[in-house]
Scaffold this active site. Structure first.
Site, PDB file in Angstrom:
ATOM      1  N   ASP A   1       0.871  -1.169   0.000  1.00  0.00           N
ATOM      2  CA  ASP A   1       0.000   0.000   0.000  1.00  0.00           C
ATOM      3  C   ASP A   1       0.909   1.220   0.000  1.00  0.00           C
ATOM      4  O   ASP A   1       1.845   1.278   0.801  1.00  0.00           O
ATOM      5  CB  ASP A   1      -0.904   0.006   1.258  1.00  0.00           C
TER       6      ASP A   1
ATOM      7  N   PRO B   1      -8.505   1.327  -4.159  1.00  0.00           N
ATOM      8  CA  PRO B   1      -9.578   2.105  -4.799  1.00  0.00           C
ATOM      9  C   PRO B   1      -9.403   2.216  -6.308  1.00  0.00           C
ATOM     10  O   PRO B   1      -8.301   2.033  -6.820  1.00  0.00           O
ATOM     11  CB  PRO B   1      -9.445   3.485  -4.132  1.00  0.00           C
TER      12      PRO B   1
ATOM     13  N   ARG C   1     -12.477  -2.662  -7.670  1.00  0.00           N
ATOM     14  CA  ARG C   1     -13.043  -1.916  -8.787  1.00  0.00           C
ATOM     15  C   ARG C   1     -12.589  -2.556 -10.100  1.00  0.00           C
ATOM     16  O   ARG C   1     -11.442  -2.975 -10.230  1.00  0.00           O
ATOM     17  CB  ARG C   1     -12.578  -0.447  -8.759  1.00  0.00           C
TER      18      ARG C   1
ATOM     19  N   ASP D   1     -15.447  -9.862  -8.718  1.00  0.00           N
ATOM     20  CA  ASP D   1     -16.757  -9.360  -8.290  1.00  0.00           C
ATOM     21  C   ASP D   1     -17.058  -8.047  -9.002  1.00  0.00           C
ATOM     22  O   ASP D   1     -18.162  -7.521  -8.895  1.00  0.00           O
ATOM     23  CB  ASP D   1     -16.745  -9.156  -6.769  1.00  0.00           C
TER      24      ASP D   1
ATOM     25  N   GLU E   1     -18.877  -3.193 -16.250  1.00  0.00           N
ATOM     26  CA  GLU E   1     -20.006  -3.800 -15.532  1.00  0.00           C
ATOM     27  C   GLU E   1     -21.265  -2.934 -15.492  1.00  0.00           C
ATOM     28  O   GLU E   1     -22.359  -3.454 -15.256  1.00  0.00           O
ATOM     29  CB  GLU E   1     -19.605  -4.141 -14.092  1.00  0.00           C
TER      30      GLU E   1
ATOM     31  N   HIS F   1     -20.874  -7.967  -8.623  1.00  0.00           N
ATOM     32  CA  HIS F   1     -20.681  -6.887  -7.646  1.00  0.00           C
ATOM     33  C   HIS F   1     -21.560  -7.110  -6.407  1.00  0.00           C
ATOM     34  O   HIS F   1     -22.248  -6.193  -5.940  1.00  0.00           O
ATOM     35  CB  HIS F   1     -20.968  -5.515  -8.273  1.00  0.00           C
TER      36      HIS F   1
HETATM   37  C1  COI Z   1     -19.320   0.731  -3.203  1.00  0.00           C
HETATM   38  O1  COI Z   1     -19.815   0.878  -2.092  1.00  0.00           O
HETATM   39  O2  COI Z   1     -18.657   1.633  -3.743  1.00  0.00           O
HETATM   40  C2  COI Z   1     -19.527  -0.520  -3.893  1.00  0.00           C
HETATM   41  O3  COI Z   1     -18.637  -0.994  -4.539  1.00  0.00           O
HETATM   42  C3  COI Z   1     -20.896  -1.103  -3.872  1.00  0.00           C
HETATM   43  C4  COI Z   1     -21.639  -0.809  -5.077  1.00  0.00           C
HETATM   44  C5  COI Z   1     -21.534   0.443  -5.796  1.00  0.00           C
HETATM   45  C6  COI Z   1     -22.551  -1.800  -5.650  1.00  0.00           C
END
Ligand code: COI
Length: 332
Positions: free
Chosen positions: A175, A207, A235, A259, A264, A296
């Site tokens: 990190d 992130p 992400r 996921d 997506e 997701h």
């Molecule tokens: C988030 O909280 O940013 C997530 O990845 C959940 C979502 C947008 C389905």
């Protein structure tokens, strides 16, 4: 005080009702519509907006809110990557998000999917459904024998590390902003290259910032161990999907759990039964026995959804009262 609540889902209704019962001084109007330039007009006369969506919050949408003098926007999720930051700053719109609604929900999912890959349960499930109850050839691997490389040690990465350790795995991490406690444990390696060289499993908890775009690409995959497992619950833009597919084709990557997926939006959380995917790459990934695609859903637990609603509503009320909630979004 009036809050306009966008994109209400069935599963959020109990948490919203509970919040309303505890906050009788706030009038809440909810719609299942997403926040778009058109629907933003519904916020006329409201003091704040609470919303959740993966589609972009565009300059146009934010302009409508600003023109209506609605300058508080509370997102019910963690990611702030779909907001037009320049427009938010220009219009003086205050934004909050939910940086931590249940790190366990997402961390657990990464571990569950990895253990499924290691123990080859997708292949067994298929065989067993066909009444084939033989053991071979799907011999598994134990998590405690793996070196797990965790990229990103924020709230979610840290919970994942604890769970991996509970299984007895050796955990290494990278990190750019190390956590002091983990650093004291000596868990960090100095570079991503070092992590790639040592890890049997690469799991992403970073992130979706532009700087992290395609951090997993042909070049970085080449630096990984042969037979590596890749997990992404963070992400979609972190992985170059073509490179992932090439790595799976060559056998360099033994298995992957994703996921999130770079294309997506509009694909996940939609019903494709009887329809053809508009995207050949997701079809390719879904057809592989050593790839687990989940749409997701890592975040999607009762606990997490309840917290997302409560924290976002509290934050919006705080904005309306002229204060700054501790979950205010920090754009940089
Ligand atoms: C988030 O909280 O940013 C997530 O990845 C959940 C979502 C947008 C389905």
């Amino acid at each position: 005080m009036k809050i306009m609540f966008y994109a209400l889902r069935e599963d959020e209704k109990p948490a919203l009702a509970e919040w309303e019962a505890a906050n009788k001084d706030v009038e809440v109007v909810a719609t299942d519509e997403l926040l778009t330039p058109e629907t933003a007009k519904l916020a006329a006369g409201f003091d704040g907006v609470v919303t959740f969506q993966q589609l972009p919050y565009t300059r146009e949408t934010l302009q409508v809110l600003a023109d209506l003098d609605v300058k508080n926007l509370s997102l019910r999720n963690v990611g702030i990557d779909n907001i037009d930051v320049d427009a938010v700053n220009e219009f003086g719109i205050k934004v909050s998000h939910v940086p931590s609604y249940s790190p366990n929900a997402i961390a657990e999912h990464s571990v569950i999917q990895l253990t499924r890959l290691l123990r080859r349960t997708p292949e067994y499930d298929k065989k067993i459904a066909q009444r084939d109850l033989r053991w071979a050839p799907e011999i598994g691997k134990e998590l405690r024998m793996q070196t797990v490389g965790v990229i990103g040690t924020g709230n979610i990465g840290r919970v994942a590390i604890n769970i991996f350790k509970g299984f007895g795995a050796k955990v290494i991490a990278f990190d750019p902003y190390p956590n002091a406690e983990l650093a004291a444990e000596g868990i960090y390696v100095d570079s991503l290259d070092e992590l790639f060289a040592q890890a049997d499993v690469v799991t992403l908890h970073a992130p979706g910032l532009p700087a992290n775009d395609h951090m997993i690409n042909a070049e970085t995959i080449a630096k990984m161990k042969d037979g590596v497992f890749v997990v992404n619950v963070s992400r979609g833009n972190l992985i170059d999907t073509d490179a992932l597919i090439a790595g799976l084709d060559s056998g360099k990557i033994a298995g992957a759990a994703i996921d999130v997926y770079e294309d997506e939006v509009g694909l996940f959380n939609a019903d494709w039964r009887g329809k053809v995917f508009p995207d050949a790459r997701i079809e390719n990934l879904l057809n592989r026995d050593n790839v687990l695609v989940s749409p997701h859903t890592a975040f999607y637990t009762e606990t997490a959804v309840g917290q997302m609603v409560k924290i976002a509503m509290d934050a919006n009320k705080t904005f309306i009262m002229g204060q700054v909630p501790d979950v205010v979004a920090k754009f940089n």
